[in-house]
Design a protein around this motif. Structure first.
Motif, PDB file in Angstrom:
ATOM      1  N   PRO A  84      10.940  16.695  28.829  1.00 21.42           N
ATOM      2  CA  PRO A  84      11.400  18.082  28.941  1.00 21.42           C
ATOM      3  C   PRO A  84      12.513  18.195  29.981  1.00 21.42           C
ATOM      4  CG  PRO A  84       9.014  17.946  29.155  1.00 21.42           C
ATOM      5  CD  PRO A  84       9.528  16.547  29.154  1.00 21.42           C
ATOM      6  N   VAL A  85      13.548  18.951  29.648  1.00 19.64           N
ATOM      7  CA  VAL A  85      14.689  19.109  30.551  1.00 19.64           C
ATOM      8  C   VAL A  85      14.562  20.451  31.259  1.00 19.64           C
ATOM      9  CG1 VAL A  85      17.205  19.240  30.716  1.00 19.64           C
ATOM     10  CG2 VAL A  85      16.139  17.697  29.062  1.00 19.64           C
ATOM     11  N   PRO A  86      14.408  20.459  32.598  1.00 18.91           N
ATOM     12  CA  PRO A  86      14.260  21.717  33.322  1.00 18.91           C
ATOM     13  C   PRO A  86      15.567  22.509  33.354  1.00 18.91           C
ATOM     14  CG  PRO A  86      14.255  19.859  34.840  1.00 18.91           C
ATOM     15  CD  PRO A  86      14.291  19.290  33.459  1.00 18.91           C
ATOM     16  N   GLN A  87      15.443  23.817  33.539  1.00 22.42           N
ATOM     17  CA  GLN A  87      16.613  24.691  33.563  1.00 22.42           C
ATOM     18  C   GLN A  87      17.580  24.321  34.684  1.00 22.42           C
ATOM     19  OE1 GLN A  87      17.418  26.938  31.203  1.00 22.42           O
ATOM     20  NE2 GLN A  87      19.356  27.120  32.292  1.00 22.42           N
ATOM     21  N   GLU A  88      17.078  23.840  35.823  1.00 21.17           N
ATOM     22  CA  GLU A  88      17.959  23.456  36.930  1.00 21.17           C
ATOM     23  C   GLU A  88      18.906  22.334  36.511  1.00 21.17           C
ATOM     24  OE1 GLU A  88      14.382  23.111  37.534  1.00 21.17           O
ATOM     25  OE2 GLU A  88      14.387  25.262  37.920  1.00 21.17           O
ATOM     26  N   PHE A  89      18.393  21.368  35.724  1.00 17.28           N
ATOM     27  CA  PHE A  89      19.254  20.269  35.286  1.00 17.28           C
ATOM     28  C   PHE A  89      20.245  20.750  34.226  1.00 17.28           C
ATOM     29  CE2 PHE A  89      20.395  16.442  32.913  1.00 17.28           C
ATOM     30  CZ  PHE A  89      20.882  15.680  33.954  1.00 17.28           C
TER      31      PHE A  89
END
Length: 119
Positions: A84-89
């Motif tokens: 899963p790719v976090p919003q910060e990244f």
């Protein structure tokens, strides 16, 4: 001296292998050095790896802003890196693209096959 059958005579210098990669957003294929690598490190963190040498699972993006936007807004990066790719990244991807990637949507210049053999 006799030549072994498995040794063939070479004509000229041996050509160097040039790795080819595919952009995860637009599926364009080109030489590895024309792409930017996004890496999932063995520790599970995500990073932008412009050198392409960090260890871990990698995915490649070409240098078009539309591809970076697509990677930041859709799940293509999650599928490629299997995490899963976090919003910060995702925000970091867009900031990096603002600084380093051109905004026009012209296709990235590809190296003609005859030049790839010479490199």
């Amino acid at each position: 001296m006799r030549e072994r059958p498995d040794q063939r005579k070479r004509r000229g210098p041996r050509l160097k292998h040039l790795p080819v990669r595919t952009c995860i957003a637009c599926r364009a294929r080109d030489l590895k050095r024309t792409f930017v690598r996004i890496v999932r490190t063995p520790e599970g963190t995500l990073a932008i790896d412009p050198t392409g040498k960090r260890s871990g699972r990698g995915a490649y993006l070409c240098r078009r802003f539309s591809c970076w936007e697509r990677a930041a807004t859709t799940d293509v990066l999650e599928r490629a890196l299997r995490i899963p790719v976090p919003q910060e990244f995702r925000d970091e991807l867009l900031r990096w693209a603002d600084l380093h990637v051109r905004r026009d949507d012209a296709p990235a210049p590809e190296t003609p096959p005859e030049q790839e053999d010479q490199l």
